[in-house]
Scaffold this motif. Structure first.
Motif, PDB file in Angstrom:
ATOM      1  N   UNK A 310       0.798  -1.298   0.008  1.00 12.77           N
ATOM      2  CA  UNK A 310       0.004  -0.070   0.146  1.00 12.77           C
ATOM      3  C   UNK A 310       0.767   1.261  -0.061  1.00 12.77           C
ATOM      4  N   UNK A 311       1.780   1.247   0.813  1.00 10.40           N
ATOM      5  CA  UNK A 311       2.753   2.485   0.951  1.00 10.40           C
ATOM      6  C   UNK A 311       3.901   2.352  -0.055  1.00 10.40           C
ATOM      7  N   UNK A 379       2.381  -0.346 -13.401  1.00  6.27           N
ATOM      8  CA  UNK A 379       1.930   0.740 -13.955  1.00  6.27           C
ATOM      9  C   UNK A 379       2.016   1.914 -12.742  1.00  6.27           C
ATOM     10  N   UNK A 380       2.089   1.467 -11.547  1.00  8.49           N
ATOM     11  CA  UNK A 380       1.971   2.601 -10.479  1.00  8.49           C
ATOM     12  C   UNK A 380       2.998   3.544 -10.468  1.00  8.49           C
ATOM     13  N   UNK A 429      -7.144  15.684 -13.276  1.00 11.20           N
ATOM     14  CA  UNK A 429      -6.676  14.785 -13.755  1.00 11.20           C
ATOM     15  C   UNK A 429      -5.536  13.941 -12.677  1.00 11.20           C
ATOM     16  N   UNK A 430      -4.775  14.860 -11.915  1.00  9.83           N
ATOM     17  CA  UNK A 430      -3.775  14.412 -11.142  1.00  9.83           C
ATOM     18  C   UNK A 430      -4.434  13.749 -10.061  1.00  9.83           C
ATOM     19  N   UNK A 431      -5.689  14.477  -9.347  1.00  9.14           N
ATOM     20  CA  UNK A 431      -6.495  13.758  -8.259  1.00  9.14           C
ATOM     21  C   UNK A 431      -6.829  12.363  -8.716  1.00  9.14           C
ATOM     22  N   UNK A 432      -7.537  12.397  -9.801  1.00 10.19           N
ATOM     23  CA  UNK A 432      -8.124  11.189 -10.206  1.00 10.19           C
ATOM     24  C   UNK A 432      -6.950  10.044 -10.333  1.00 10.19           C
ATOM     25  N   UNK A 437      -4.630   5.127  -8.454  1.00 12.50           N
ATOM     26  CA  UNK A 437      -3.512   4.523  -7.876  1.00 12.50           C
ATOM     27  C   UNK A 437      -3.614   3.939  -6.515  1.00 12.50           C
ATOM     28  N   UNK A 438      -4.225   4.980  -5.580  1.00 12.46           N
ATOM     29  CA  UNK A 438      -4.187   4.640  -4.235  1.00 12.46           C
ATOM     30  C   UNK A 438      -5.404   3.415  -3.920  1.00 12.46           C
ATOM     31  N   UNK A 439      -6.504   3.615  -4.534  1.00 10.58           N
ATOM     32  CA  UNK A 439      -7.495   2.405  -4.535  1.00 10.58           C
ATOM     33  C   UNK A 439      -6.816   1.177  -5.072  1.00 10.58           C
TER      34      UNK A 439
END
Length: 525
Positions: A310-311, A379-380, A429-432, A437-439
């Protein structure tokens, strides 16, 4: 010699018992193992010698008159009587056959203590006892220990035991506790002769016989025939001979004695495997899985893997399992699996499963194969970089747009709106991208955590199955098989007791009338 159905059945039962003995091995206590081994070897040897002969032993205590009874039946004065008796621990034998030598060698009768009965002594009367081998044993209650040793050695080898007792000592505890109570199951191969009834008033004889019957019932013996007799006067001797004739005529008497010996040995063996053990491998493993998993810290490691995924950083390691917890789990396993086992089987179980140190090492080794993958999606990293670029550009464009709108920065035409709007879009877009990525990493972290826990439990379970479960299963399968073989060697109906009530042919009846006349003549004399 043609193999009879008795032989075939006895051989099968003997081999069942021998197989059970071999399978149980050192798990049996020494006394039981020796008892079963003696029975197996004795019956095997008896079957090799055949059942054409009927071995009858007169056994009893000092002063019971069995040697006088022996001489009376054989019509010889061969057995030692009176004060001579305590001086020898040797067995005396009289055989009504010329072919009994191998049998007497097996029993251990000294050659100078044997005599072959001559038909000339009785004429046709000897035919009823054809094949009889009559033994006169030492006193079982002699002050000489060697006498009892001989009795204990010979008793399992005979086909019919004739216990000779007298009115004074028929209730002797040494006889009932030391011998008769141990003969339960052999009633069809046993007779009691109450000798010296001439010393008892006629009015008391029936009570005496009834009291002896009650004592036998207290010993657990049912159906044993009690025959009053007197070697001195000849009373009842004719009926004793009829009992011996019935034993000789009933070719199964040797088989019956052998069967009783097997039955007794099988019963002794069953005391070592008294019941089937209700045990299931999967259920037993499931009960210990979580305690052992807890000793490894597997769940904490799985959580660390999830956090690392996760981190995006961190590399957890599986610590060595806690030894005390592993040892406690093993002890609990042995207690549950062996609770219904006899001590020998419990020792075998403890020796079969892995020790605490070996089990701990096996668990640690198995957990090394668990994949602690803390990598994120391929792809992270590009997505993270794209998010940062979009955020940076968006922030710059928003700032520029605001400055343009406020007049601080001169921008021609609608570019101030374009800068502001484009910046906002890039920030969204950056927030999405960051959210996606976080999800995705969170979901991947959950899957990796679950996978580590699953693989770890499977690894621990496999260790428990291989090092605890399968060895336990093998011991309990042997236990069950020994019990099945012992039951197979035991569960057969017994023959009816000998009473001398055999229906004889006219010729045989004629041959038995002479002894009865002798009885009456002796009585009248």
């Amino acid at each position: 010699m043609t193999t009879t159905s008795h032989d075939a059945t006895l051989r099968a039962r003997t081999e069942d018992l021998a197989q059970a003995l071999a399978l149980a091995g050192p798990r049996l206590d020494r006394v039981t193992a020796q008892r079963v081994e003696t029975a197996v070897e004795g019956v095997r040897r008896r079957l090799e010698l055949g059942v054409d002969h009927t071995v009858v032993a007169f056994a009893g205590g000092t002063g019971s008159g069995k040697s006088s009874l022996f001489n009376k039946i054989s019509r010889l004065s061969f057995a030692d009587v009176g004060v001579k008796r305590p001086t020898t621990a040797r067995v005396t034998a009289c055989s009504w056959s010329d072919g009994a030598e191998p049998l007497l060698d097996w029993i251990g009768v000294d050659r100078e203590r044997r005599i072959t009965h001559s038909e000339d002594l009785e004429g046709d009367g000897a035919a009823g006892l054809a094949g009889l081998v009559l033994l006169d044993l030492p006193d079982h209650d002699s002050v000489e220990p060697a006498h009892r040793e001989v009795v204990d050695r010979v008793l399992p080898l005979v086909d019919l035991l004739v216990w000779v007792v007298d009115p004074q000592k028929y209730a002797d505890d040494a006889l009932h506790t030391g011998y008769l109570s141990g003969q339960v199951g052999s009633e069809s191969s046993m007779v009691l002769v109450l000798n010296q009834v001439d010393t008892v008033p006629d009015s008391q004889r029936e009570n005496l016989v009834e009291d002896l019957g009650r004592l036998l019932a207290d010993d657990g013996l049912t159906g044993v025939h009690v025959q009053p007799a007197s070697a001195k006067t000849g009373e009842g001797i004719g009926h004793v001979r009829e009992i011996l004739e019935e034993a000789c005529a009933r070719r199964s008497v040797a088989a019956g004695r052998a069967a009783a010996e097997l039955d007794s040995a099988a019963a002794a063996l069953l005391t070592q495997v008294p019941a089937d053990i209700p045990w299931q491998l999967d259920a037993a493993v499931d009960r210990e899985l979580e305690p052992v998993v807890g000793a490894t810290g597997l769940d904490a490691v799985a959580s660390q893997v999830g956090a690392a995924v996760r981190n995006g950083y961190g590399m957890p390691e599986v610590p060595a399992p806690d030894r005390d917890t592993i040892a406690l789990s093993r002890a609990r396993w042995l207690t549950r699996a062996g609770v219904a086992l006899r001590p020998g089987w419990q020792r075998s179980l403890a020796e079969s499963v892995a020790g605490a140190d070996r089990l701990r090492a096996a668990v640690a080794e198995a957990l090394k194969g668990v994949d602690l993958d803390v990598r994120g999606p391929a792809w992270s990293r590009p997505v993270r970089r794209a998010a940062w670029v979009c955020a940076a550009l968006g922030a710059l464009m928003v700032v520029a747009g605001v400055l343009a709108l406020t007049g601080v920065l001169e921008v021609a035409g609608p570019w101030d709106q374009v800068l502001l709007g484009g910046g906002v879009v890039l920030l969204v877009v950056a927030a999405v991208l960051a959210l996606v990525r976080a999800v995705v990493r969170r979901r991947l972290a959950a899957r990796r955590r679950s996978e580590v826990a699953r693989q770890g439990r499977e690894a621990v379970r496999d260790v428990l199955v291989r090092h605890l479960g399968e060895p336990t299963q093998r011991v309990l399968v042997d236990h069950r098989r020994v019990r099945e073989l012992a039951r197979s060697a035991r569960d057969l109906p017994s023959s009816r007791p000998l009473t001398g009530a055999l229906r004889l042919s006219p010729a045989r009846v004629a041959s038995t009338e002479a002894p009865e006349q002798d009885d009456r003549a002796a009585t009248s004399a």
